[in-house]
Design a protein around this motif. Structure first.
Motif, short mmCIF file in Angstrom:
data_model
loop_
_atom_site.label_atom_id
_atom_site.label_comp_id
_atom_site.label_asym_id
_atom_site.label_seq_id
_atom_site.Cartn_x
_atom_site.Cartn_y
_atom_site.Cartn_z
N GLU A 78 5.03 -5.57 -3.19
CA GLU A 78 6.08 -4.77 -2.60
C GLU A 78 5.24 -3.42 -2.18
O GLU A 78 4.00 -3.79 -2.79
CB GLU A 78 6.47 -4.28 -4.17
CG GLU A 78 5.41 -3.47 -5.00
CD GLU A 78 6.15 -3.10 -6.38
OE1 GLU A 78 7.67 -2.51 -6.21
OE2 GLU A 78 5.82 -2.26 -6.56
N LYS B 184 9.34 -5.88 2.65
CA LYS B 184 8.55 -4.84 1.66
C LYS B 184 8.56 -5.68 0.07
O LYS B 184 7.67 -4.67 -0.28
CB LYS B 184 9.97 -3.34 1.79
CG LYS B 184 9.97 -3.36 3.35
CD LYS B 184 10.82 -2.22 3.24
CE LYS B 184 10.31 -1.67 4.47
NZ LYS B 184 10.03 -0.12 4.54
N SER B 185 9.17 -6.44 -0.32
CA SER B 185 8.98 -7.36 -1.73
C SER B 185 9.25 -8.36 -1.60
O SER B 185 10.06 -9.05 -0.60
CB SER B 185 9.93 -6.25 -2.28
OG SER B 185 11.34 -6.40 -1.64
#
Length: 121
Positions: free
Chosen positions: A5, A45-46
């Protein structure tokens, strides 16, 4: 599993866990670097991947056994040991991506996510 993340401050966090949820991220820095590269390239992003760490024998032609792979856990100089016991992470599932759980999605869709993110075209 690998959990990646980027937090609100832009810092990357990556965690590698065994089947028993033991932390292994310090043991496999080259896998962490590869995941960071893939995530940056794809603007992720994750993500949570499920897969298997495989090590190669010293002659690089055959897979090494589990016991040899786990020798890295007991080593202090991981950078040096990573050259003598090289590993690869084989991804076989994408469980979570950019805030969306894929746990209940069909495997075919999850595999397409993996192919689009990882395989070089």
């Amino acid at each position: 599993q690998i959990h990646y993340e980027i937090n609100d401050e832009g810092k990357e966090n990556i965690f590698i866990f065994s089947r028993n949820l033991l932390p292994l991220h310090e043991m496999f820095p080259e896998i962490a670097d590869s995941i960071k590269y893939i995530c940056a390239k794809n603007k992720i992003k994750s993500i949570i991947f499920d897969g298997e760490v495989l090590s190669y024998s010293h002659d690089q032609n055959n897979l090494a056994g589990f016991q040899e792979t786990m020798q890295r856990r007991r080593k202090h100089d991981i950078d040096l040991v990573s050259k003598s016991i090289p590993v690869r992470y084989v991804v076989f599932d994408c469980l979570y991506l950019n805030g969306k759980s894929y746990l209940y999605e069909p495997y075919k869709l999850r595999f397409e996510k993996i192919k689009n993110l990882i395989f070089i075209r």
